[in-house]
Design an enzyme around this catalytic site. Structure first.
Site, PDB file in Angstrom:
ATOM      1  N   ASP A 219       0.911  -1.454   0.100  1.00  0.00           N
ATOM      2  CA  ASP A 219      -0.008   0.238  -0.077  1.00  0.00           C
ATOM      3  C   ASP A 219       0.943   1.164  -0.221  1.00  0.00           C
ATOM      4  O   ASP A 219       1.783   1.177   0.905  1.00  0.00           O
ATOM      5  CB  ASP A 219      -0.872  -0.117   1.083  1.00  0.00           C
ATOM      6  CG  ASP A 219      -1.960   0.920   1.287  1.00  0.00           C
ATOM      7  OD1 ASP A 219      -2.729   0.904   0.369  1.00  0.00           O
ATOM      8  OD2 ASP A 219      -1.943   2.038   2.279  1.00  0.00           O
ATOM      9  N   GLU A 268      14.294 -15.485   0.257  1.00  0.00           N
ATOM     10  CA  GLU A 268      14.810 -16.474   1.198  1.00  0.00           C
ATOM     11  C   GLU A 268      13.602 -17.717   1.414  1.00  0.00           C
ATOM     12  O   GLU A 268      13.897 -18.693   1.862  1.00  0.00           O
ATOM     13  CB  GLU A 268      14.825 -15.845   2.713  1.00  0.00           C
ATOM     14  CG  GLU A 268      16.058 -15.179   3.053  1.00  0.00           C
ATOM     15  CD  GLU A 268      16.029 -14.449   4.420  1.00  0.00           C
ATOM     16  OE1 GLU A 268      15.297 -15.060   5.159  1.00  0.00           O
ATOM     17  OE2 GLU A 268      16.671 -13.511   4.515  1.00  0.00           O
TER      18      GLU A 268
HETATM   19  C1  NOJ Z   1      -4.467   2.969  -1.009  1.00  0.00           C
HETATM   20  C2  NOJ Z   1      -5.512   2.145  -0.552  1.00  0.00           C
HETATM   21  O1  NOJ Z   1      -5.782   1.554  -1.855  1.00  0.00           O
HETATM   22  C3  NOJ Z   1      -6.558   2.932  -0.270  1.00  0.00           C
HETATM   23  O2  NOJ Z   1      -7.939   2.113  -0.006  1.00  0.00           O
HETATM   24  C4  NOJ Z   1      -6.410   3.858   1.129  1.00  0.00           C
HETATM   25  O3  NOJ Z   1      -7.271   4.477   1.307  1.00  0.00           O
HETATM   26  C5  NOJ Z   1      -5.015   4.377   1.069  1.00  0.00           C
HETATM   27  N1  NOJ Z   1      -3.923   3.710   0.260  1.00  0.00           N
HETATM   28  C6  NOJ Z   1      -4.394   4.629   2.074  1.00  0.00           C
HETATM   29  O4  NOJ Z   1      -4.121   3.506   2.917  1.00  0.00           O
END
Ligand code: NOJ
Ligand code: MG
Length: 553
Positions: A219, A268
């Site tokens: 993310d 790993e």
């Molecule tokens: C990207 C994620 O896909 C989204 O849903 C989220 O709100 C933001 N990152 C923050 O984590």
């Protein structure tokens, strides 16, 4: 009639599993609810693995199911090694992974390293201990500017609207330092200069790898490192994720060191564990830096996702994408939708659902014919549209509330899936008439998995056929290049070769049928709309807004 190859022909004949994998994104809250509380859960996913198997995907990516106050749909994690009770237990996750593997499906989970929840024990302690607490160095705490520190430390703006800083209250009740949050105030950004943060995430990766996951979706992969000194942006407008300008909190060169260390860790483990970057970058060349040798395996191609339905733009983007990823010998990772964007069945023709759906079907066959990996978002295999009339009081997207509804309405693509039956929640939960956390439109009864199964005209059967062909025809799988064909204005067409035959894909992006000659078309394999009509040998009429796949003649 043919244009030069977009990238050198691959020397390789063997590809790793992920180089052309079709990976299905599960948004757990909205996939399937096993216990009837109105929220999807891990056992719901486990019960429905058969759907994914029959669809024919290679893997699933599950959005966060970790312990979380759910301020941002679970992207605010309070405990990275525990499952939120709404979703189940670590034992359920273990059973889900085991069952998926038994069906030949790999499992990718989300890792959220840019920020945690404001309820994470580190953050709670950092607040409790006040300014000077060593725990504060794991976040970005700063004194405010101006008299009494009343102004935020810099001019950065949250992606969900409003300032990217929130002021804390010191333990003695006085106004204190500010902390940085690029997203909601409940999502404090972690400071990746801290070795404690670095070590913690390596340990979190190991926890899930030891449980058997096959990889991670990272993310905000482009956000972990901020420019030294957190310099002002110098302008105040709300910035989108996919901006053209460089900003001091995204895509800083320092992030790559983190991913090199993660790659070493992944290597790993046996069985080719992978990581895919959610990295919103200015250019595809910048995206390619995330998938250089020794870094992550894949990075979503958001430029393709955001492209309009236009043959010239699409061809240019595909060419640029293959060239950019080709320079680092990485596959391109295509996607049309995810839980953050308007569903493509709606996006491709706002206000015209029938046309939007035609284009969505055509786009799916385009994407699935391109060389590389593809991510599907749950429900696109049913042709689900965006839900645009969700009542404000049930909306959960923090962006909706932070920006006064003006921005980021992401609930419309997160409505629970329809599985079966004629009464809401259409098999999403166990009891007809039972709850679902967002209401489903009544017309979704006709879009359920049950309603579409066996109907050769359904979107579901189109996806099943496409994925079946993709598994049997190597020309539809991994690779680095396509051979463009100039068939007719408005038609995007290319040929892909393999040692077991060649395939031609042609997309009519116009709203009218187009006559195509000399396409080198052999037997028709699949089409997204009315079958192309052969009027004379070597002449084919392609239906409006449709894609066909042929064996090369
Ligand atoms: C990207 C994620 O896909 C989204 O849903 C989220 O709100 C933001 N990152 C923050 O984590
Ligand atoms: Mg449930």
């Amino acid at each position: 009639m043919t244009a030069p190859m977009t990238a050198p022909a691959p020397a390789r004949t063997r590809w790793d599993w992920w180089e052309d994998a079709v990976i299905y994104q599960v948004y757990p809250r909205s996939f399937a609810d096993s216990d009837g509380d109105g929220c999807g859960d891990l056992n719901g996913i486990r019960d429905r693995l058969g759907h994914l198997r029959e669809l024919g995907v290679d893997a699933l990516w599950i959005s966060p199911f970790y312990t979380s106050p759910q301020a941002d749909g679970g992207y605010d994690v309070a405990d990275y090694r525990a499952v939120d009770p709404v979703y189940g237990t670590v034992g359920d996750a273990d059973a889900l992974i085991t069952d998926a593997h038994a069906l030949g499906l790999r499992v990718i989970v989300d890792v959220v390293p840019n920020h945690c929840s404001d309820q994470h024990p580190w953050f709670l302690r950092a607040l409790r201990e006040g300014a000077g607490s060593p725990l504060r160095s794991r976040f970005h705490f700063r004194p405010g500017r101006g008299p009494g520190g009343e102004e935020p430390p810099n001019d950065w703006i949250s992606l969900f609207g409003g300032p990217a800083w929130t002021r804390t209250t010191e333990p003695d009740g006085t106004p204190g330092e500010w902390y940085l949050h690029l997203f909601a105030a409940q999502q404090p950004d972690l400071n990746w200069d801290s070795t404690a943060v670095q070590d913690e995430f390596r340990s979190i990766l190991r926890f899930w790898l030891d449980l058997g996951v096959d990889g991670f979706r990272v993310d905000v992969a482009h956000g972990l490192v901020k420019a030294p000194g957190l310099p002002d942006l110098g302008r105040y407008e709300q910035l989108g994720l996919l901006g053209e300008t460089s900003v001091p909190y995204f895509d800083q060169d320092g992030v790559h060191e983190i991913y090199r260390s993660w790659r070493t860790l992944l290597e790993e483990y046996p069985g080719q564990r992978i990581a895919v970057a959610e990295a919103w970058t200015r250019t595809l060349d910048r995206t390619a830096r995330y998938v250089r040798p020794g870094e992550l395996h894949q990075a979503f191609n958001f430029k393709f996702m955001n492209a309009p339905w236009d043959d010239v733009r699409l061809r240019e983007l595909i060419t640029t994408s293959l060239a950019a990823m080709g320079t680092v010998d990485a596959p391109t990772t295509w996607t049309l939708s995810n839980h953050d964007v308007i569903r493509h069945a709606t996006r491709y023709a706002q206000g015209d659902p029938a046309r939007g759906l035609r284009r969505a079907r055509a786009a799916a066959l385009l994407m699935l014919a391109l060389p590389g990996s593809a991510y599907l978002y749950q429900g696109e295999e049913l042709g689900l549209p965006e839900v645009t009339d969700i009542p404000d009081e049930v909306r959960r997207d923090p962006a909706f509330h932070r920006a006064d509804g003006g921005h980021g309405m992401r609930d419309g693509c997160r409505v629970p899936l329809p599985w079966s039956g004629t009464r809401a929640p259409y098999g999403f939960g166990p009891v007809p008439g039972g709850p679902s956390w967002l209401p489903q439109p009544p017309e979704w009864a006709d879009l359920s998995v049950e309603a579409q199964t066996g109907d050769p005209r359904s979107v579901l059967e189109l996806y099943r056929s496409a994925l079946r062909l993709r598994r049997t025809l190597p020309a539809l799988g991994a690779g680095r290049s396509v051979e463009w064909l100039d068939l007719a204005p408005g038609v995007l067409a290319f040929r892909r070769d393999s040692d077991q035959g060649a395939v031609v894909c042609a997309v009519n992006t116009t709203g009218a049928p187009v006559r195509v000659t000399d396409g080198g078309l052999g037997a028709l394999l699949l089409c997204s709309a009315e079958p192309p009509v052969t009027e004379h040998p070597g002449e084919v009429l392609l239906a409006a807004d449709s894609t066909g796949w042929w064996l090369a003649g």
